[in-house]
Design an enzyme around this catalytic site. Structure first.
Site, PDB file in Angstrom:
ATOM      1  N   SER A  58      51.753  77.243  45.511  1.00  0.00           N
ATOM      2  CA  SER A  58      51.187  76.111  46.240  1.00  0.00           C
ATOM      3  C   SER A  58      50.991  76.261  47.739  1.00  0.00           C
ATOM      4  O   SER A  58      50.442  75.365  48.361  1.00  0.00           O
ATOM      5  CB  SER A  58      52.036  74.868  45.982  1.00  0.00           C
ATOM      6  OG  SER A  58      51.929  74.511  44.615  1.00  0.00           O
ATOM      7  N   SER A 116      49.435  73.010  45.533  1.00  0.00           N
ATOM      8  CA  SER A 116      49.549  71.611  45.836  1.00  0.00           C
ATOM      9  C   SER A 116      49.426  71.302  47.335  1.00  0.00           C
ATOM     10  O   SER A 116      49.249  70.142  47.700  1.00  0.00           O
ATOM     11  CB  SER A 116      50.859  71.050  45.304  1.00  0.00           C
ATOM     12  OG  SER A 116      51.943  71.704  45.905  1.00  0.00           O
ATOM     13  N   LYS A 144      53.568  68.481  55.364  1.00  0.00           N
ATOM     14  CA  LYS A 144      53.156  68.138  53.992  1.00  0.00           C
ATOM     15  C   LYS A 144      53.942  66.899  53.587  1.00  0.00           C
ATOM     16  O   LYS A 144      55.142  66.772  53.896  1.00  0.00           O
ATOM     17  CB  LYS A 144      53.477  69.312  53.069  1.00  0.00           C
ATOM     18  CG  LYS A 144      53.073  69.102  51.605  1.00  0.00           C
ATOM     19  CD  LYS A 144      53.290  70.390  50.804  1.00  0.00           C
ATOM     20  CE  LYS A 144      52.883  70.181  49.342  1.00  0.00           C
ATOM     21  NZ  LYS A 144      53.053  71.395  48.528  1.00  0.00           N
TER      22      LYS A 144
END
Lengths: 483, 476, 95
Positions: free
Chosen positions: A174, A150, A75
Site C-alpha cells: 500500500s 491503500s 494518511k
C-alpha cells in the site's frame, strides 16, 4: 515552491527565502484548487497555520531541524489528537481521535506542519483507493485512472505537489504500489522499525508505516524522524536508528543485485518489464552485478496473504461495535441488532469480505488447514528471501504488473484487484524493507522499480535507490497541470 | 445404582498488581465508573498492549508454589466473542501455550490427605462490568475492570465431593494470599470460581457429561451449588434422561442451579496467537530468583510450627492460617524470651478471643506483636502473675502503653518477697483460727479460702506459687 | 471450495456483520473464489515447518508495574454514542 524537495525547502526556510507560513499557505491554496483529486479527507487549515508560525519562530532562533516548517500530509490511518481520523470509513466518520499516534508525535516534535489527513482505501484494504467512504482518489497523471491504494491520497498529494511529503502505510504494497502508479518514491521499512502505536490496525504482523516523497533523499529525511523504538508498541524493535543520510552518496560498485526469476513470469506487462530492464541497465553502468535468483515459494504469496491478513483484521475490527465510539445504527432493537446493523451499515464491501474470510479461516475445523498452513508457507517464503540475501545485497524487480488502471475497471472482481499486489506482498510476509522509485513511463503513466533490502538495511536500500536518482530524472517529473 | 461425583474447578484470581496487565491504568477497586479505563483498555483504534512484568512474576511465583512446570516459552492468544464489557471484541488470554503447566495442591478432608492435580494456569485480561438495572431498559457498561490481570487456574477433575472441592478452593485461596499475588476478596470479585460437575456410575471409566456452574463467589455457595447440581444430575439420569452440556448459574436465594438461556450454540472462539504481542520467555535466571524469594508455604510452615513450637495439628493450623497470623505469632516468640507454650496460649487464647469479640483481624490488632511480647516477658520472669497479666492486657488493648509502663503506674508488681508474704500469711492464719481448725481436720477445700485471703490482702499481687508453697508449709 | 448462502450467514453472524439479503449470493461467490485462490497453498509440503507469526525473533518486552494513566473519562466519553452517569449504555443483553 511546491516543486522543491523537502531538502531544498529546508534550506530555503533556513536561508529565509520564504517562511513556513508562506509555504504552508501556498500548499493550502493548491490543495483547495486540486479539490477534484479528492486526495484529502480533512484539511487542518487553522492548525497548520499555528504550527507554521511556531515553526517560523524556531527557524528564526536557528533551532530548526530538517523537517521544521515543512508541510506534510498524514494518511488518515494515523490517529491525530482532536482531529477527525476516519481510516477512510463511515465507521469512523465521527471519530475525533483523543490521542496522537507515535508517528504523528514524532513529526510534531520535528516541527513539521500537518496540512491535513489523506484519503485512503477503507481500513487500508484495497489497491486503488476506490473503497474509501469518501470516494475514489484520482491519479494526477490521468484523472480517469486510480492512484493505487491503500495510500492513494498520500501518493496523489505528493505527485500533484499538494504536500512536500506524506506518510503512508504498507501491509501488502500500500505504499509501494501507489508510489509506482503516481511516479513518486515510497518506502516500506523493516517490520518493527517504525512504531504502530496509533496506526489503526489492519493486519498487525504485516502493517508498517513509511514515507512517500518526491525523492529518495526526502524519504531518508522523513524516515529519520519516523523510525525508532517505541515502548508503547510491543512489536517495535529496539535497534539504534542510523543516520540515513550518511551513506546516501556511497559508491555502489560491486553491488550484487538479485533478480527474482519468478517476477518475470507471466502477468507482467511488457512495457513495465522493459522499464525495469532499462533501470537495471543503469545499475550495471553504476558498476553493479546482476544475478538471477529464484524464490520458489513466492507464487504462494497471494494465497498466504489472503488468509493471514483477513484473519488478523477480522479480530482487529471487532472493536468497531458502536459501544464506545464510532458509528452506531439508529434505534437498535437489542444488543445483537446493534452490533449487526452498526457494522453492517458502516463497513464497505471489501472490508466485509475480508472480515468474513478471516473469520472463516480461524473458525473451528479450518484453523489448521488455513491459518496454520498459511503461517507455515509464510516461513518458507521468508526462508527463500534469507537464502537469497546470503548471495546478493539487494533484490530488484517490478512493483506492479501494469501501470495505473482505470477507476471502476477492477471493482467487479475482487480477486483481479488482489493481483495488483503480486510483486509487493511477499515483502510484507517476510517483514523486509522495500522501496519503489519512478523508473519511466509507459503510455504517459508512471512505472516503478522495486528494490528490496535485507532486515534493517534501510541505509543501503536508500543508498542504492539514491544513486539511480542521481543518473535519471524520472523522479523530478510531475503532471503538467500541477507544475 | 451408586453414583460417583466428578468435579473440576476453574478459579480466576485477580493478580494484585498496581496497573493493568496490558496498560498503565490503575487496578484499584471501587473507583467511579470508567475513571480507570485508559485508551488501551477502551480498545480505541490504534492502541496496543504491552505486558506487565509483575503479572508474569506472580504467575511464575504461583507455578513454583504448586511445583508446576513453568513454560520457558508461552504465547498470548485472542479469544474472540462479542459482548459489551469486552471492548476489543476479543479477550487476550493464553490457549495452547500457557505460562504454567502441570502442578498439584494437597488438601485435607476429614483428616484424609489427597493430592489434587492442577492442569495449568494462564494469564489473561479481565473484562469490564455490566449493570443491568437503573438505565430504563438499557445496560450500563463500566470498563474499570477491563484489563485487570487474571490468573486462570484449572484443576484436574480430581475432586469427588463438594467437600473436597471446597477444601481445594480454600487451600488455593490461602495460597494465593500467602504468596501475596491475590487479595482473595471474593466480595470484590478478586477470586472467582467456576465448577465443572458431572456424575458417573461408580466404577465407570469415562466421565459423564458435565455442566459448568459459573461465577460462584463464596465457599458456602460452592458447596451448596455442587450438592444441588449432583442431585439434579442423578435425578435426571435415574429417570432415563440425558445431561445437557451447558453453562448454569447458582441462585443462592433459591439454592438451585439454573441454565443460562443462550440464543447461540457453543461459542467458536477462533483462538489464534495475538499478533500484537510476542512470545513470553521466562529465563532460567528469573526462575532461580523467584525460587529464592519464594515465601515459606503454608504446609511447610505448619509442619515447622508443630516441630519447632511443639504444637498440635489444630493449633499449628490455626496459627498458620494466614501469613499475617503466623508472622504475628513468630514476632511475639522472637521478642518474648520465654517458652513458646506461653506465647501459644496467649495468642490463641486471650488475643484471638479479644480479636474475635471485637470483629478484628490480626493485622488490625490494637496490641502489636512486640508489645504483647513485652507482657509475656513479665509473666515469664515472674514480675506479674498470669491473672494480673490479664488486667494489664486489658489496659494495653485500650491504649498505647506497654506492659512495663502499666505495671509501674498501677503498682502491679508481683510480690515475691517471701518475707513479706510470710508476714501476711502469718497474720491471716492468726486471724482465722476457725478455718485453720477446719483445714487441719481434713476439709481441703478451705485451702482456697486462705489463698483467697492472701490474694485479697496483697491485691492479687502475691506470687501464687509462693503463696501456695508457704501456706502448705505453715498449715501443717 | 464453494460457500453457500447459509455458510455466509453463519460466518456473518459470528462476526456480527449485517449483510443485505440481496448481496448474500454475491458474497458467497466472491468468498468461494478467494478460497479457491487460497487452496493453492496445499500444493507445497509444509511437514515439519514452524508457523511464522512474526517477522521479529525477539521476545515480549515487559513493562514496569506502575500506574501511568489517569482519569480521562469525560474527554473519552465525548466520543460515545450513549453514556449516562459515566457508564456506556447499550441495549439490554437478552439472557
Amino acid at each position: 515552491m511546491h516543486n522543491k524537495t523537502i531538502a531544498e525547502l529546508a534550506r530555503g526556510l533556513r536561508d529565509r527565502e520564504y517562511s513556513s507560513v508562506e509555504l504552508t499557505q501556498h500548499f493550502l491554496n493548491r490543495i483547495k484548487q486540486a479539490n477534484s483529486l479528492n486526495a484529502f479527507v480533512t484539511i487542518t487549515e487553522e492548525q497548520a497555520m499555528i504550527e507554521a508560525k511556531a515553526a517560523d519562530e524556531q527557524i528564526v532562533k536557528s533551532q530548526a531541524g530538517p523537517l521544521t516548517g515543512i508541510p506534510i500530509g498524514q494518511k488518515d490511518i494515523f490517529c491525530t489528537k482532536d482531529v477527525k481520523t476516519s481510516c477512510g470509513s463511515k465507521m469512523l466518520d465521527n471519530f475525533i481521535s483523543p490521542y496522537n499516534a507515535t508517528v504523528v508525535e514524532k513529526f510534531d516534535q520535528a516541527g513539521a506542519v500537518m496540512l491535513g489527513k489523506l484519503n485512503m482505501d477503507e481500513f487500508a484494504m484495497g489497491s486503488s483507493n476506490e473503497t474509501s467512504f469518501y470516494g475514489p482518489v484520482k491519479n494526477p497523471w490521468d484523472i480517469s485512472k486510480v492512484p493505487g491504494g491503500s495510500s492513494g491520497g498520500s501518493a496523489t498529494a505528493v505527485a500533484a505537489r499538494l504536500v512536500a511529503g506524506a506518510t503512508g502505510t504498507d501491509t501488502g504494497g500500500s505504499i509501494r504500489q501507489p508510489a509506482a502508479f503516481c511516479g513518486i518514491t515510497g518506502l516500506k521499512p523493516t517490520y518493527g522499525r517504525v512504531s504502530r502505536y496509533g496506526m489503526i490496525a489492519f493486519a498487525s504482523s504485516l502493517d508498517q508505516a513509511g514515507p512517500m516523497t518526491q525523492t529518495v533523499e526526502d524519504a531518508a529525511i522523513m524516515l529519520q524522524a519516523m523510525a525508532g523504538f517505541d515502548p508503547k508498541d510491543s512489536t517495535s524493535v529496539d535497534q539504534p536508528v542510523p543516520d540515513y543520510l550518511e551513506v546516501l552518496e556511497k559508491d555502489i560498485k560491486g553491488l550484487k543485485i538479485g533478480l527474482i526469476k519468478e517476477f518475470f513470469a507471466e502477468g507482467l506487462d511488457d512495457e513495465c518489464a522493459k522499464k525495469v530492464e532499462a533501470a537495471l541497465d543503469e545499475y550495471r553502468k553504476l558498476g553493479a552485478e546482476i544475478k538471477e535468483i529464484s524464490l520458489p515459494n513466492l507464487k504462494l504469496s497471494i494465497p498466504v496473504y489472503y488468509v493471514i491478513a483477513p484473519a488478523e483484521c477480522s479480530a482487529n475490527l471487532s472493536r468497531y461495535d458502536g459501544v464506545r465510539f464510532g458509528y452506531r445504527c439508529e434505534d437498535p432493537k437489542d444488543l445483537n441488532d446493534m452490533y449487526i446493523r452498526s457494522r453492517g451499515e458502516a463497513f464497505g464491501a471489501e472490508v466485509k469480505r475480508r472480515i468474513l474470510i478471516g473469520t472463516y479461516a480461524l473458525s473451528a475445523g479450518y484453523y489448521d488447514a488455513y491459518y496454520i498452513k498459511a503461517q507455515k508457507v509464510r516461513r518458507l517464503i521468508s526462508e527463500d528471501f534469507k537464502k537469497a540475501f546470503s548471495d546478493v545485497d539487494v533484490i530488484m524487480g517490478p512493483v506492479t504488473p501494469s501501470t495505473a488502471f482505470g477507476i471502476g475497471e477492477k471493482t467487479s472482481d475482487p480477486i483481479e484487484m488482489y493481483f495488483s499486489d503480486m510483486y509487493t506482498i511477499a515483502v510484507n510476509l517476510a517483514g523486509l524493507p522495500a522501496i519503489s522509485i519512478p523508473a519511466g513511463f509507459s503510455d504517459n503513466k508512471p512505472v516503478g522499480l522495486q528494490i528490496i533490502g535485507n532486515y534493517f538495511a534501510e541505509s543501503q536500500l536508500l543508498n542504492v535507490a539514491h544513486q539511480y536518482q542521481k543518473v535519471t530524472d524520472w523522479h523530478q517529473q510531475l503532471p503538467e497541470q500541477f507544475a | 445404582m451408586e453414583w460417583e461425583t466428578v468435579i473440576g474447578l476453574e478459579i480466576h484470581a485477580q493478580l494484585a498488581t498496581k496497573s493493568k496487565i496490558f496498560s498503565g491504568a490503575s487496578t484499584a477497586y471501587g473507583a467511579p465508573p470508567n475513571t480507570q479505563a485508559c485508551a488501551v483498555d477502551l480498545g480505541f483504534p490504534g492502541v496496543l498492549p504491552v505486558l506487565n512484568k509483575q503479572a508474569v512474576r506472580m504467575a511464575v511465583i504461583f507455578g513454583m508454589a504448586i511445583e508446576a512446570e513453568i513454560a520457558p516459552y508461552s504465547v498470548f492468544a485472542r479469544k474472540n466473542y462479542f459482548y459489551p464489557d469486552l471492548p476489543k471484541g476479543y479477550q487476550i488470554s493464553q490457549f495452547e501455550l500457557p505460562i504454567v503447566g502441570n502442578g498439584h495442591l494437597d488438601i485435607q478432608v476429614d483428616d484424609i490427605s489427597k493430592c489434587i492435580g492442577v492442569t495449568r494456569a494462564h494469564l489473561e485480561e479481565d473484562a469490564g462490568k455490566s449493570l443491568h438495572e437503573g438505565f430504563h431498559g438499557l445496560t450500563g457498561i463500566d470498563l474499570n475492570r477491563a484489563g485487570t490481570p487474571l490468573l486462570e487456574i484449572v484443576s484436574e477433575p480430581d475432586m469427588r465431593s463438594a467437600k473436597e472441592a471446597v477444601a481445594y478452593m480454600k487451600k488455593l485461596h490461602e495460597l494465593v494470599r500467602y504468596l501475596k499475588i491475590c487479595d482473595g476478596n471474593m466480595q470484590e470479585g478478586s477470586f472467582r470460581c467456576d465448577a465443572n460437575v458431572s456424575v458417573r456410575p461408580k466404577g465407570q471409566q469415562e466421565f459423564g457429561t458435565r455442566a459448568e456452574i459459573k461465577n460462584i463467589n463464596s465457599f458456602k455457595f460452592v458447596e451448596k451449588a455442587i450438592n444441588f447440581e449432583v442431585e439434579r444430575q442423578i435425578d435426571i439420569l435415574e429417570n432415563g434422561g440425558q445431561i445437557v452440556q451447558e453453562t448454569r448459574l447458582y441462585d443462592a436465594d433459591k439454592d438451585e442451579t439454573r441454565s443460562m438461556r443462550s440464543k447461540e450454540e457453543a461459542n467458536d472462539y477462533r483462538y489464534f496467537p495475538d499478533p500484537d504481542l510476542l512470545p513470553v520467555i521466562v529465563e532460567e535466571s528469573l526462575k532461580q530468583e523467584i525460587k529464592a524469594e519464594l515465601p515459606e508455604l503454608p504446609e511447610a510452615k505448619k509442619q515447622r510450627f508443630k516441630d519447632q513450637y511443639q504444637q498440635d495439628e489444630e493449633t499449628a493450623s490455626q496459627l498458620t492460617a494466614t501469613m499475617e497470623m503466623a508472622d504475628y505469632y513468630e514476632l511475639v516468640v522472637k521478642n518474648a524470651n520465654c517458652e513458646a507454650k506461653l506465647c501459644t496460649s496467649w495468642v490463641t487464647g486471650t488475643l484471638l478471643g479479644a480479636l474475635n469479640k471485637t470483629g478484628l483481624e490480626i493485622s488490625d490488632s490494637p496490641i502489636e506483636a512486640e508489645r504483647l511480647a513485652g507482657l509475656l516477658q513479665r509473666i515469664a520472669d515472674n514480675t506479674i502473675s498470669g491473672k494480673i497479666a490479664k488486667q494489664v492486657f486489658e489496659e494495653m488493648w485500650q491504649g498505647k502503653a506497654n506492659a512495663d509502663e502499666i505495671i509501674e503506674a498501677k503498682g502491679l508488681k508481683q510480690i515475691t518477697d517471701t518475707g513479706a508474704i510470710e508476714a501476711i500469711i502469718d497474720k491471716i492464719i492468726a486471724d482465722n483460727p476457725a478455718q485453720v481448725e477446719q483445714y487441719l481436720s481434713g476439709k481441703d477445700k478451705v485451702f482456697g479460702f486462705f489463698v483467697g485471703q492472701v490474694m485479697k490482702a496483697t491485691q492479687g499481687k502475691a506470687n501464687p506459687g509462693e503463696v501456695n508453697k508457704m501456706l502448705k508449709d505453715k498449715l501443717k | 471450495m464453494a460457500l453457500t448462502a447459509e455458510n455466509v450467514n453463519s460466518i456473518a453472524y459470528l462476526a456480527r456483520l449485517g449483510i443485505d439479503e440481496k448481496d448474500i449470493d454475491a458474497y458467497a461467490k466472491d468468498l468461494s473464489g478467494i478460497l479457491d485462490l487460497v487452496e493453492q497453498m496445499s500444493s507445497v509440503d509444509t511437514e515439519g515447518v514452524l508457523p511464522m507469526a512474526h517477522p521479529t525473533d525477539q521476545p515480549q518486552r515487559l513493562r514496569e508495574d506502575e500506574v501511568t494513566e489517569h482519569d480521562q473519562r469525560d474527554y473519552f466519553q465525548k466520543l460515545a454514542p450513549q453514556v449516562d452517569a459515566g457508564l456506556y449504555l447499550v441495549p439490554k443483553v437478552i439472557e
